[in-house]
Each structure stands twice: as C-alpha cells, then as structure tokens.
Design a protein around this motif. Structure first.
Motif, short mmCIF file in Angstrom:
data_model
loop_
_atom_site.label_atom_id
_atom_site.label_comp_id
_atom_site.label_asym_id
_atom_site.label_seq_id
_atom_site.Cartn_x
_atom_site.Cartn_y
_atom_site.Cartn_z
N PHE A 97 0.77 -1.24 0.00
CA PHE A 97 0.00 0.00 0.00
C PHE A 97 0.81 1.30 0.00
O PHE A 97 0.23 2.36 -0.23
CB PHE A 97 -0.95 0.02 1.20
N PHE A 98 2.11 1.23 0.26
CA PHE A 98 2.84 2.47 0.47
C PHE A 98 3.86 2.79 -0.62
O PHE A 98 4.67 3.71 -0.46
CB PHE A 98 3.55 2.44 1.83
N LEU A 99 3.85 2.06 -1.72
CA LEU A 99 4.72 2.35 -2.85
C LEU A 99 3.84 2.83 -4.01
O LEU A 99 3.43 2.05 -4.86
CB LEU A 99 5.52 1.11 -3.24
N ARG A 100 3.55 4.11 -4.02
CA ARG A 100 2.56 4.65 -4.95
C ARG A 100 3.08 5.93 -5.60
O ARG A 100 2.80 7.04 -5.17
CB ARG A 100 1.24 4.90 -4.23
N GLY A 101 3.87 5.74 -6.65
CA GLY A 101 4.30 6.87 -7.46
C GLY A 101 5.12 7.92 -6.74
O GLY A 101 5.08 9.10 -7.09
N LEU A 105 4.75 8.25 2.69
CA LEU A 105 4.01 7.69 3.81
C LEU A 105 4.11 8.67 4.97
O LEU A 105 5.19 9.19 5.27
CB LEU A 105 4.62 6.34 4.21
N TRP A 106 2.99 8.93 5.65
CA TRP A 106 3.00 9.80 6.82
C TRP A 106 3.01 8.94 8.08
O TRP A 106 2.23 7.98 8.20
CB TRP A 106 1.76 10.69 6.85
N LEU A 107 3.87 9.30 9.03
CA LEU A 107 3.93 8.60 10.31
C LEU A 107 4.51 9.52 11.37
O LEU A 107 5.21 10.49 11.05
CB LEU A 107 4.77 7.33 10.20
N PRO A 108 4.21 9.26 12.65
CA PRO A 108 4.73 10.11 13.73
C PRO A 108 6.25 9.98 13.86
O PRO A 108 6.84 8.96 13.49
CB PRO A 108 4.03 9.56 14.98
N ARG A 116 10.24 2.76 10.42
CA ARG A 116 11.34 3.37 9.67
C ARG A 116 12.23 2.31 9.03
O ARG A 116 12.77 2.50 7.94
CB ARG A 116 12.15 4.29 10.58
N THR A 117 12.39 1.18 9.74
CA THR A 117 13.16 0.08 9.16
C THR A 117 12.52 -0.40 7.86
O THR A 117 13.21 -0.61 6.85
CB THR A 117 13.24 -1.08 10.16
N TYR A 118 11.20 -0.54 7.87
CA TYR A 118 10.51 -0.98 6.65
C TYR A 118 10.58 0.09 5.56
O TYR A 118 10.66 -0.24 4.37
CB TYR A 118 9.06 -1.32 6.96
N CYS A 119 10.54 1.35 5.95
CA CYS A 119 10.68 2.41 4.94
C CYS A 119 12.01 2.28 4.21
O CYS A 119 12.08 2.41 2.97
CB CYS A 119 10.56 3.79 5.58
N ARG A 120 13.08 2.01 4.96
CA ARG A 120 14.39 1.84 4.32
C ARG A 120 14.43 0.56 3.48
O ARG A 120 14.94 0.55 2.36
CB ARG A 120 15.48 1.80 5.39
N GLN A 123 12.21 0.97 0.51
CA GLN A 123 12.48 2.25 -0.15
C GLN A 123 11.19 3.06 -0.32
O GLN A 123 10.86 3.56 -1.39
CB GLN A 123 13.18 2.02 -1.50
N VAL A 124 10.48 3.19 0.80
CA VAL A 124 9.23 3.94 0.84
C VAL A 124 9.53 5.40 1.21
O VAL A 124 10.06 5.66 2.31
CB VAL A 124 8.26 3.34 1.88
N PRO A 125 9.23 6.35 0.36
CA PRO A 125 9.38 7.75 0.77
C PRO A 125 8.47 8.03 1.96
O PRO A 125 7.34 7.53 2.01
CB PRO A 125 8.92 8.54 -0.46
N HIS A 126 8.94 8.82 2.91
CA HIS A 126 8.11 9.04 4.09
C HIS A 126 8.34 10.42 4.68
O HIS A 126 9.37 11.05 4.46
CB HIS A 126 8.38 7.97 5.16
N ARG A 127 7.32 10.85 5.42
CA ARG A 127 7.35 12.15 6.10
C ARG A 127 7.08 11.90 7.57
O ARG A 127 6.05 11.34 7.94
CB ARG A 127 6.28 13.07 5.51
N LEU A 128 8.02 12.33 8.41
CA LEU A 128 7.85 12.21 9.85
C LEU A 128 7.11 13.43 10.38
O LEU A 128 7.54 14.57 10.15
CB LEU A 128 9.20 12.08 10.55
#
Length: 358
Positions: A97-101, A105-108, A116-120, A123-128
């Motif tokens: 669900f989080f690899l979309r163009g 991903l938004w997370l606290p 964050r481990t899964y984001c790395r 390779q999911v772009p994310h915003r803390l």
C-alpha cells in the motif's frame, strides 16, 4: 563476503529488538511480554496438534482461524488476513500500500521504530510528523489539506513507546480526510484500555487495523498476527503474501491461535490483571519522583525528574532487571517499563528505591 551482497543490503539499518539477556533471577520488563501465560485451552490445542499430520502442509488459507477472528469482530473471513506475527503483516502492508508513485508515507516521529526500518527496506518515501510536546498526536497535522496526498498513513494506537491512545472519532477523521490513502492503525496494545478501530471498518473502506497475539493473548513465542480491513484491501495483502510465502503459519500455530481467540474469559481476566497492575505501578513510580505518561498499554513510559534514564536502566540491569531505554531524540530521558505481575512490579519499585538513593 560483503562483495556478494545485493546492492541495497549495506545501506540497511536493521531493527534492534529488546535485549534477551542470560542473567540469573532475571526480571524482564523490556519487551512488553505478558506476565500471565497463554490460555490453557490454547496450550491444550497446540499439544493436540502435534500428531502425524505435521507431515502435511497447513491450510494455506487458514480458514478456521480467519473465521474465528472474523466472528470476534463481527466481520467476514474475507476481511481477515493472517501473518507470522504482526511484524510480517506490517511488512506486507508496506509492500502492498505504500509504494505509490513516489507519494510519501505519513507517520509520527516518535513511534514503533520498525516502521522506519521498513521504509528503508522497501524504499518507501516518508514524512515524519512530530508529536506534540506531551507526545500526543496532533490531529490537524493529519487532516489538513496537503499539496501532495500521502501514499498512506500509519500509526500505533496506543502508540509505542509512549502508551498514549487516540479515540475513534479522531481515527475516523484522519481516514475521512484521505480517502485515497490506506490508513493503517497498529493496535498491538489496544486490549489494555483503548478502543479498537475495527468498529469503524464498516464505514471506512480505506482503514486497516493490525493486531498481534503476542501481547494480550500471551503468545509472543508463537508468532501470529492479523489484519482487519475491507475485502479489497485484504486482497492486496494476499497477493503479496502468496508471492512471498503461501504458508506463514504452521499447524501448531493455527490451532493455538484459534483456541486463544475463542477463550474470551481467559483473555478478559488476564487483561484486567495487567491493567490493575499498571495503575498501581504508575502510582508507585510517581511516588518515586517519576513523571509518567498516561498509558493504555501493557507498559508505562516514565521520566525521572532528577536522574538520568540511561543510568537508571544500567543500575537496574546490575540488579537483574531489564527495562527499555531508547537513545533517540526527544525520548532519551524516558524508560519504557513493561507491566509485570504485582510481585514483579513490587520488586522493580523496591530496587528503584535503592537505585535512586545512591
């Protein structure tokens, strides 16, 4: 042999679990395990599953367990997804669900560090998004109009490691503000006093709720987790799972998990015991000079007003007691302490009296 690694491996920062020490008379209050054992019915079911049938593969659809989970939440089996612990479920969530163009991903900023481990890893772009000064989630940060819609939103409720919880109205508002984003609520600790967002699923098609049997069902050693969502979201997870491992749960795990889910009396009794012990522990810690965040989990998050957290943790370890200290921004002066039995909590507090007086 690092020259044989895949290109991305060297750049990974693996998740670090709580210490599993070999200490005599150890009191382990660092990994949020339940101090009370699993349902006796679950143990009996697992023993009964150890037969010649172990030569056969388990049901890859796990229909009996999915139906048991569905009955508990008044859902249908096609709204239930199972995995080898909630961490595996979450890994499939990130992939599905989080690899979309390139959308983030938004997370606290203060939450379960595995996100964050899964984001790395994926390779999911994310915003803390920073929590408020009191470590509560600022709802306006998640509902305000944004130039770029998130690929998804994920948060733990109650949050880890803080123990703070959101109400259902807040969760519904976040999901309603982003109908084109999967909103994933990780409810590993929800059974210790918070409300499950499973109650919102009928009216919230972009919502997913993730549970584990490791905490309130006392089955951390069994590795069973599940997700609840619309059939469409569950189908996304199944496509990932069946491209990765069609048999994540063995016959013994399926039997034990189903019996644990169905033993509501044991579940309610042990959860109540943990909640009561938590409230007593909070009072004791406050009396020892700790500031304790409001918790609806099976742990407390506490900061001493005049002693360094790292030093307290080290001195407790010297006395055979493990608590969790995170060397991370904003929370380096806090200790996360698992709620034990009343006797275990008394040992902790007696030891703290000695530690804090030196």
């Amino acid at each position: 042999m690092t020259t044989l690694w895949s290109d991305h491996i060297a750049g990974l920062t693996p998740y670090v679990p709580g210490e599993q020490a070999r200490i005599p008379n150890l009191l382990k209050l660092n990994t949020n395990e339940n101090p009370y054992g699993p349902s006796p019915k679950a143990i009996e079911a697992m023993r009964a599953a150890v037969t010649d049938d172990l030569r056969l593969y388990p049901d890859y659809q796990a229909q009996a367990l999915r139906q048991a989970v569905a009955r508990r939440y008044r859902l249908t089996a096609d709204q239930v997804f199972l995995g080898n612990g909630s961490d595996e479920v979450l890994a499939h969530v990130f992939n599905a669900f989080f690899l979309r163009g390139g959308r983030p991903l938004w997370l606290p900023d203060v939450t379960y560090s595995f996100y964050r481990t899964y984001c790395r890893f994926f390779q999911v772009p994310h915003r803390l998004i920073p929590l408020a000064d009191d470590f509560t989630l600022k709802v306006a940060d998640y509902t305000a109009v944004s130039e770029q819609e998130p690929a998804g939103i994920i948060f733990a409720n109650p949050n880890a490691p803080t123990g703070c919880a959101l109400g259902l109205d807040t969760i519904a508002a976040i999901a309603a503000a982003h109908p084109d984003s999967a909103v994933v609520v990780d409810e590993a600790y929800v059974d210790f006093g918070a409300e499950s967002a499973a109650a919102l699923l009928a009216d919230t098609p972009n919502l997913m709720v993730v549970h584990t049997l490791s905490k309130s069902r006392s089955l951390a050693g069994l590795r069973v987790g599940y997700a609840l969502a619309s059939p469409e979201l569950i189908q996304g997870l199944l496509r990932v799972k069946d491209s990765f491992n069609s048999y994540p749960l063995d016959r013994i795990a399926l039997a034990g998990a189903q019996a644990a889910i169905e033993d509501e009396a044991w579940f309610e009794r042990t959860c109540r015991a943990v909640i009561d012990a938590r409230e007593q522990l909070v009072r004791e810690l406050q009396g020892l000079g700790f500031a304790v965040l409001p918790s609806q989990a099976n742990f407390v998050f506490a900061r001493h007003r005049s002693h360094e957290a790292a030093i307290i943790a080290r001195r407790l370890r010297d006395h055979g007691i493990l608590v969790r200290h995170f060397q991370a921004p904003r929370i380096e002066q806090y200790l996360r302490i698992t709620v034990g039995t009343p006797e275990q909590c008394a040992r902790l507090c007696d030891t703290l009296k000695s530690v804090l007086s030196t």
